[in-house]
Design a protein around this motif. Structure first.
Motif, PDB file in Angstrom:
ATOM      1  N   UNK A   1       1.954 -34.514   4.000  1.00 52.85           N
ATOM      2  CA  UNK A   1       0.456 -35.583   4.184  1.00 52.85           C
ATOM      3  C   UNK A   1      -0.476 -34.016   2.994  1.00 52.85           C
ATOM      4  N   UNK A   2      -0.833 -34.988   2.034  1.00 57.86           N
ATOM      5  CA  UNK A   2      -1.784 -34.427   1.210  1.00 57.86           C
ATOM      6  C   UNK A   2      -3.405 -33.653   2.223  1.00 57.86           C
ATOM      7  N   UNK A   3      -3.887 -34.948   2.704  1.00 60.58           N
ATOM      8  CA  UNK A   3      -5.212 -34.719   3.654  1.00 60.58           C
ATOM      9  C   UNK A   3      -5.039 -33.606   4.552  1.00 60.58           C
ATOM     10  N   UNK A   4      -3.472 -34.123   4.504  1.00 55.94           N
ATOM     11  CA  UNK A   4      -3.643 -32.264   6.253  1.00 55.94           C
ATOM     12  C   UNK A   4      -3.440 -30.863   6.068  1.00 55.94           C
ATOM     13  N   UNK A   5      -3.138 -31.767   4.736  1.00 56.77           N
ATOM     14  CA  UNK A   5      -2.676 -29.890   4.160  1.00 56.77           C
ATOM     15  C   UNK A   5      -3.797 -29.742   3.300  1.00 56.77           C
ATOM     16  N   UNK A   6      -4.756 -30.027   3.040  1.00 52.38           N
ATOM     17  CA  UNK A   6      -6.242 -29.202   2.854  1.00 52.38           C
ATOM     18  C   UNK A   6      -6.910 -29.442   3.818  1.00 52.38           C
ATOM     19  N   UNK A   7      -6.517 -29.914   5.041  1.00 51.12           N
ATOM     20  CA  UNK A   7      -7.216 -29.465   6.258  1.00 51.12           C
ATOM     21  C   UNK A   7      -7.397 -28.395   6.662  1.00 51.12           C
ATOM     22  N   UNK A   8      -5.902 -27.915   6.465  1.00 51.45           N
ATOM     23  CA  UNK A   8      -5.293 -26.753   6.984  1.00 51.45           C
ATOM     24  C   UNK A   8      -6.344 -25.372   6.274  1.00 51.45           C
ATOM     25  N   UNK A   9      -6.230 -26.267   4.568  1.00 54.76           N
ATOM     26  CA  UNK A   9      -6.332 -25.209   3.507  1.00 54.76           C
ATOM     27  C   UNK A   9      -7.607 -24.878   4.054  1.00 54.76           C
ATOM     28  N   UNK A  10      -8.851 -25.676   3.876  1.00 56.44           N
ATOM     29  CA  UNK A  10      -9.741 -25.061   4.808  1.00 56.44           C
ATOM     30  C   UNK A  10      -9.979 -25.040   5.893  1.00 56.44           C
ATOM     31  N   UNK A  11      -9.473 -25.002   6.626  1.00 54.63           N
ATOM     32  CA  UNK A  11      -9.956 -24.243   7.831  1.00 54.63           C
ATOM     33  C   UNK A  11      -8.854 -22.688   7.767  1.00 54.63           C
ATOM     34  N   UNK A  12      -8.135 -22.377   7.296  1.00 56.26           N
ATOM     35  CA  UNK A  12      -7.889 -20.830   6.916  1.00 56.26           C
ATOM     36  C   UNK A  12      -8.684 -20.364   5.604  1.00 56.26           C
ATOM     37  N   UNK A  13      -9.296 -20.795   5.101  1.00 55.66           N
ATOM     38  CA  UNK A  13      -9.775 -20.896   4.050  1.00 55.66           C
ATOM     39  C   UNK A  13      -9.849 -20.217   2.993  1.00 55.66           C
ATOM     40  N   UNK A  14      -8.152 -20.651   2.443  1.00 59.72           N
ATOM     41  CA  UNK A  14      -7.478 -21.145   1.153  1.00 59.72           C
ATOM     42  C   UNK A  14      -8.078 -20.461  -0.275  1.00 59.72           C
ATOM     43  N   UNK A  15      -7.942 -19.814  -1.122  1.00 59.70           N
ATOM     44  CA  UNK A  15      -8.229 -20.109  -2.621  1.00 59.70           C
ATOM     45  C   UNK A  15      -6.905 -20.541  -3.136  1.00 59.70           C
TER      46      UNK A  15
END
Length: 203
Positions: free
Chosen positions: A119-133
């Motif tokens: 799920x692209x939206x869920x993935x982006x939530x995880x990325x933002x939460x983890x602060x991944x560049x």
């Protein structure tokens, strides 16, 4: 190229006010090198990302663009053709940081990845939460195309897991393979600022 250059499909003659109003329609970009042999899989990927409001650009390395027009995504994607080129060749020439600067995230994916459980939206939530560049989703543990165990998705953890790899105990302090120092770039995802840096490193 102008300050507001982008990959959105709209007439060049739009007024500056109407362009400004629509400039943030799609906040993320999916770019993929594609060949007609992977048409069905690419369509599955593109449909999932279109539903998440992504801009799509397909890099046709086999020269076959006409074979894509029967798909729903055919006229919703941007198509670029260059015979026998690679993902990174296309990215260097067509994803200049100024052109993709309106996108928060740039997904630069291979064409053969499955997205049944993605799920692209869920993935982006995880990325933002983890602060991944720079990040990359892990592979489904049931995939038949796993070449390196480090790329397998954990069934219980959201992001990186440190564990025993052979005789090596991986930890946050690990600096070498197999704990770090290796990423198979199948589906890298870059923030806008990370792409600016990465683009300059591509040879």
């Amino acid at each position: 190229m102008q300050v507001r250059s982008d990959l959105e499909i709209r007439p060049l003659w739009m007024s500056s006010s109407s362009r400004q109003a629509s400039v943030n329609t799609n906040k993320n970009l999916l770019a993929m090198p594609v060949g007609i042999m992977q048409k069905e899989n690419v369509d599955n990927v593109v449909q999932k990302f279109l539903a998440a409001n992504f801009t799509i650009i397909l890099f046709h390395y086999d020269g076959n663009v006409d074979g894509w027009w029967d798909l729903d995504c055919g006229d919703k994607a941007i198509h670029v053709v260059a015979h026998n080129q690679t993902k990174w060749w296309f990215a260097k020439r067509f994803l200049h940081p100024n052109v993709v600067s309106i996108y928060d995230y740039i997904f630069l994916w291979d064409e053969d990845l499955g997205v049944d459980h993605f799920d692209p939206k869920r993935y982006l939530q995880i990325v933002k939460t983890a602060g991944l560049e720079i990040s990359q989703p892990a592979l489904d543990p049931d995939s038949t195309e796993i070449h390196h165990k480090i790329t397998i998705r954990s069934r219980t953890k959201t992001w990186r897991v440190y564990e025993l790899r052979g005789k090596t105990k991986c930890s946050k302090a690990s600096e070498g393979p197999p704990c770090s120092g290796f990423v198979e770039g199948m589906a890298p995802v870059f923030t806008r600022s990370a792409w600016y840096c990465a683009w300059h490193l591509i040879q």
